[in-house]
Enzyme design. Structure first.
Site, PDB file in Angstrom:
ATOM      1  N   GLU A 244       7.918  -4.647  -8.686  1.00  0.00           N
ATOM      2  CA  GLU A 244       8.171  -3.260  -8.259  1.00  0.00           C
ATOM      3  C   GLU A 244       7.343  -3.061  -6.998  1.00  0.00           C
ATOM      4  O   GLU A 244       6.116  -2.926  -7.074  1.00  0.00           O
ATOM      5  CB  GLU A 244       7.704  -2.270  -9.340  1.00  0.00           C
ATOM      6  N   CYS A 278       5.530   5.261  -4.186  1.00  0.00           N
ATOM      7  CA  CYS A 278       6.416   4.199  -3.685  1.00  0.00           C
ATOM      8  C   CYS A 278       7.831   4.702  -3.441  1.00  0.00           C
ATOM      9  O   CYS A 278       8.500   4.250  -2.525  1.00  0.00           O
ATOM     10  CB  CYS A 278       6.428   3.047  -4.669  1.00  0.00           C
TER      11      CYS A 278
HETATM   12  P1  NAD Z   1      -1.642  -4.106  -3.797  1.00  0.00           P
HETATM   13  O1  NAD Z   1      -0.466  -5.003  -3.661  1.00  0.00           O
HETATM   14  O2  NAD Z   1      -2.740  -4.243  -2.809  1.00  0.00           O
HETATM   15  O3  NAD Z   1      -2.338  -4.339  -5.221  1.00  0.00           O
HETATM   16  C1  NAD Z   1      -1.642  -4.161  -6.424  1.00  0.00           C
HETATM   17  C2  NAD Z   1      -2.355  -4.917  -7.527  1.00  0.00           C
HETATM   18  O4  NAD Z   1      -2.283  -6.320  -7.243  1.00  0.00           O
HETATM   19  C3  NAD Z   1      -3.836  -4.600  -7.690  1.00  0.00           C
HETATM   20  O5  NAD Z   1      -4.153  -4.622  -9.060  1.00  0.00           O
HETATM   21  C4  NAD Z   1      -4.526  -5.746  -6.951  1.00  0.00           C
HETATM   22  O6  NAD Z   1      -5.820  -6.009  -7.424  1.00  0.00           O
HETATM   23  C5  NAD Z   1      -3.581  -6.891  -7.275  1.00  0.00           C
HETATM   24  N1  NAD Z   1      -3.586  -7.993  -6.294  1.00  0.00           N
HETATM   25  C6  NAD Z   1      -3.841  -7.921  -4.963  1.00  0.00           C
HETATM   26  N2  NAD Z   1      -3.709  -9.154  -4.407  1.00  0.00           N
HETATM   27  C7  NAD Z   1      -3.339 -10.003  -5.421  1.00  0.00           C
HETATM   28  C8  NAD Z   1      -3.057 -11.403  -5.481  1.00  0.00           C
HETATM   29  N3  NAD Z   1      -3.110 -12.201  -4.418  1.00  0.00           N
HETATM   30  N4  NAD Z   1      -2.693 -11.938  -6.676  1.00  0.00           N
HETATM   31  C9  NAD Z   1      -2.616 -11.138  -7.783  1.00  0.00           C
HETATM   32  N5  NAD Z   1      -2.911  -9.832  -7.787  1.00  0.00           N
HETATM   33  C10 NAD Z   1      -3.254  -9.261  -6.617  1.00  0.00           C
HETATM   34  O7  NAD Z   1      -1.052  -2.645  -3.860  1.00  0.00           O
HETATM   35  P2  NAD Z   1      -1.845  -1.264  -3.977  1.00  0.00           P
HETATM   36  O8  NAD Z   1      -2.484  -0.961  -2.668  1.00  0.00           O
HETATM   37  O9  NAD Z   1      -2.685  -1.263  -5.210  1.00  0.00           O
HETATM   38  O10 NAD Z   1      -0.624  -0.236  -4.238  1.00  0.00           O
HETATM   39  C11 NAD Z   1       0.156   0.280  -3.220  1.00  0.00           C
HETATM   40  C12 NAD Z   1       1.464  -0.479  -3.100  1.00  0.00           C
HETATM   41  O11 NAD Z   1       2.148  -0.505  -4.356  1.00  0.00           O
HETATM   42  C13 NAD Z   1       2.429   0.191  -2.147  1.00  0.00           C
HETATM   43  O12 NAD Z   1       3.047  -0.777  -1.335  1.00  0.00           O
HETATM   44  C14 NAD Z   1       3.464   0.818  -3.069  1.00  0.00           C
HETATM   45  O13 NAD Z   1       4.725   1.010  -2.517  1.00  0.00           O
HETATM   46  C15 NAD Z   1       3.510  -0.143  -4.182  1.00  0.00           C
HETATM   47  N6  NAD Z   1       4.020   0.513  -5.389  1.00  0.00           N
HETATM   48  C16 NAD Z   1       5.276   0.202  -5.852  1.00  0.00           C
HETATM   49  C17 NAD Z   1       5.791   0.857  -6.964  1.00  0.00           C
HETATM   50  C18 NAD Z   1       7.166   0.558  -7.498  1.00  0.00           C
HETATM   51  O14 NAD Z   1       7.416   0.871  -8.659  1.00  0.00           O
HETATM   52  N7  NAD Z   1       8.065  -0.009  -6.733  1.00  0.00           N
HETATM   53  C19 NAD Z   1       5.028   1.788  -7.613  1.00  0.00           C
HETATM   54  C20 NAD Z   1       3.773   2.081  -7.116  1.00  0.00           C
HETATM   55  C21 NAD Z   1       3.259   1.417  -6.008  1.00  0.00           C
END
Ligand code: NAD
Length: 477
Positions: A244, A278
């Site tokens: 997502e 998002c």
């Molecule tokens: P992010 O991708 O930086 O982090 C998300 C999660 O992934 C965190 O728990 C982080 O610690 C973990 N993570 C980061 N790098 C990783 C790696 N290399 N391997 C495994 N895990 C890793 O995102 P964010 O800043 O926490 O959230 C914002 C983003 O999330 C925005 O782009 C938003 O659009 C998206 N989002 C999507 C939805 C959806 O349902 N489509 C919902 C909410 C947020």
């Protein structure tokens, strides 16, 4: 200050092995409010092993019994509503009233809704001489972001547990309150040890989870860049993965739309949670001959937005999650101002509180489709207005990014609106401001990811289908 320095593994809170941590600030005051320990690969390993050990028995537990546990978890969350409302509002910056309804009460209802539909979703399906059975995938590695922390955890965990899977959750390091409350609720609910494990941490813990051979399916919500990276790791091991990801969603105001309703809905969607949503409608597409009307109405609407402390009852827009994120959003805005787009309305920065990660809501008009601002997710309070000559062009602009998470259409005729909605390449499209439906599938096309959460569709993400062919009776002489 709360030190989140224990992981929930195999039914017990275990002190973190590593002393490194992420620091969490109150987004409105910048005060230090929490630290979140960084889980290590060995803690991920212990959690995955506990989940594997619990899987045979949990997946064999009847769906009715699993639903009872899910309801008990919802009870435990309900007992923690107040602490979650204050904690999540401080972490994320969403005004308290909205935090209560959207960030806390709605996800608790979703736990209950999942329990209610589980038996139907998992029932056998007869198909000619076969019976199709639905089997739990196995151990799920769930990784979630900070913007709607309880909602995102719920979309994965309630569905996975209903399906009979065991889970290792790695929640966001920036919003620990929801995962803490969930761990406590799970312990109280008496869920068998190892069925849910929570390892706190940053990207290293997340990556250790994705790489662990004991994980059968990775369910990730977060940014598109990290999603691509995770999918490539999971692909090498042929693990199932659902993603997502981000969005750059368009709302099309058709020529016969009620302009006041369009402006109200577009502002509400784009600026909800300071734009940290998002599925926010971040691009408003209007007929070119109506641009000046919309410009005037948007100006008035943005001017009326109350930006301030999430704890103040009058506030509509709070701060952003962190200093780092504020800087990222500000750099997008500075670049767009330099490009010379029509700035429809910016709150003066001087009107903002002098502490906190605030960014003034802003609307840019006449932004070309190929502009960075029209193509990339900002994740802040920035609305882009684009104009179109006819409906075909509106559809082309709406579908003209790599993303496809959400969309909106406004029309004087809901039937016309629905026809346009059917041409939009996005996972959820709302006609005339129709409300969120918690049991409808939620997820994206293209760079917004794959897989769906919500209702029966969300449970189906966590099952394998088995077709059992039964002997065909031959006619007796
Ligand atoms: P992010 O991708 O930086 O982090 C998300 C999660 O992934 C965190 O728990 C982080 O610690 C973990 N993570 C980061 N790098 C990783 C790696 N290399 N391997 C495994 N895990 C890793 O995102 P964010 O800043 O926490 O959230 C914002 C983003 O999330 C925005 O782009 C938003 O659009 C998206 N989002 C999507 C939805 C959806 O349902 N489509 C919902 C909410 C947020």
């Amino acid at each position: 200050m709360i030190a989140h320095n224990k992981h929930f593994i195999d039914g017990a809170w275990r002190p973190a092995l590593d002393t490194t941590h992420t620091v969490v600030h109150d987004s409105a005051t910048e005060e230090l409010i929490a630290t979140v320990s960084h889980g290590t690969a060995s803690e991920i390993d212990a959690a995955v092993k506990a989940a594997r050990a619990a899987f045979p028995s949990w997946s064999a537990t009847s769906v009715v019994q699993r639903a009872v546990f899910i309801q008990a978890i919802a009870d435990g969350l309900e007992a923690r509503v107040e602490s979650m409302v204050t904690g999540i509002a401080a972490e994320v910056g969403m005004p308290l009233k909205l935090t209560r309804r959207i960030q806390v009460e709605a996800p608790i209802s979703a736990w209950r809704a999942t329990a209610a539909i589980a038996a139907d979703a998992l029932a056998d399906t007869p198909l000619r001489h076969s019976v199709i059975t639905k089997e739990a995938v196995g151990v799920v590695g769930a990784i979630t972001p900070w913007n709607y922390p309880l909602h995102q955890i719920t979309g994965k965990l309630a569905a996975a547990l209903a399906a009979g899977c065991c889970v290792v959750l790695k929640p966001s390091e920036l919003a620990p309150t929801a995962a803490q409350a969930l761990g406590e609720a799970i312990a109280e609910a008496g869920l068998p040890n190892g069925v849910v494990n929570i390892v706190l941490g940053d990207k290293n813990a997340g990556e250790a989870l994705v790489r662990h051979p004991g994980v059968d399916l990775v369910s990730f919500t977060g940014s598109t860049a990290v999603g691509k990276h995770i999918a490539s790791i999971a692909g090498q091991a042929l693990k199932r993965v659902s993603l997502e990801l981000g969005g750059k969603s368009a709302g099309i105001a058709l020529a016969d739309a009620d302009q006041a309703a369009v402006v109200k809905n577009a502002i509400a969607s784009c600026f909800l949670n300071s734009g940290q949503t998002c599925s926010a409608i971040t691009r408003l597409l209007v007929p070119q001959e109506q641009y000046d009307d919309y410009r005037a109405q948007l100006q008035t609407a943005v001017e009326a937005l109350q930006v301030g402390d999430p704890r103040d009852g009058k506030t509509r827009i709070g701060p952003l999650v962190s200093a780092e994120h504020k800087q990222r959003v500000q750099s997008f805005i500075a670049e767009a101002v330099n490009q010379g787009y029509d700035v429809i309305k910016a709150h003066a920065d001087t009107a903002l509180p002098n502490r906190g990660f605030y960014v003034a809501p802003i609307v840019f008009g006449r932004v070309p489709l190929e502009a960075r601002l029209a193509q990339e997710e900002v994740f802040g309070p920035v609305l882009t207005v684009q104009t179109y000559a006819d409906e075909d062009e509106a559809i082309a602009i709406a579908n003209g990014t790599a993303y496809g998470l959400a969309g909106a259409v406004w029309s004087g005729s809901p039937e016309h609106g629905e026809r346009i909605a059917r041409r939009m390449r996005a996972g959820q499209v709302d006609v005339n401001g129709a409300p969120f439906n918690a049991v409808a599938p939620f997820g994206g096309f293209g760079a917004s990811g794959f897989g769906r959460e919500g209702g029966t569709f969300g449970i189906e993400e966590f099952i394998e289908l088995r077709a059992i062919q039964l002997p065909v009776r031959t006619a007796t002489k």
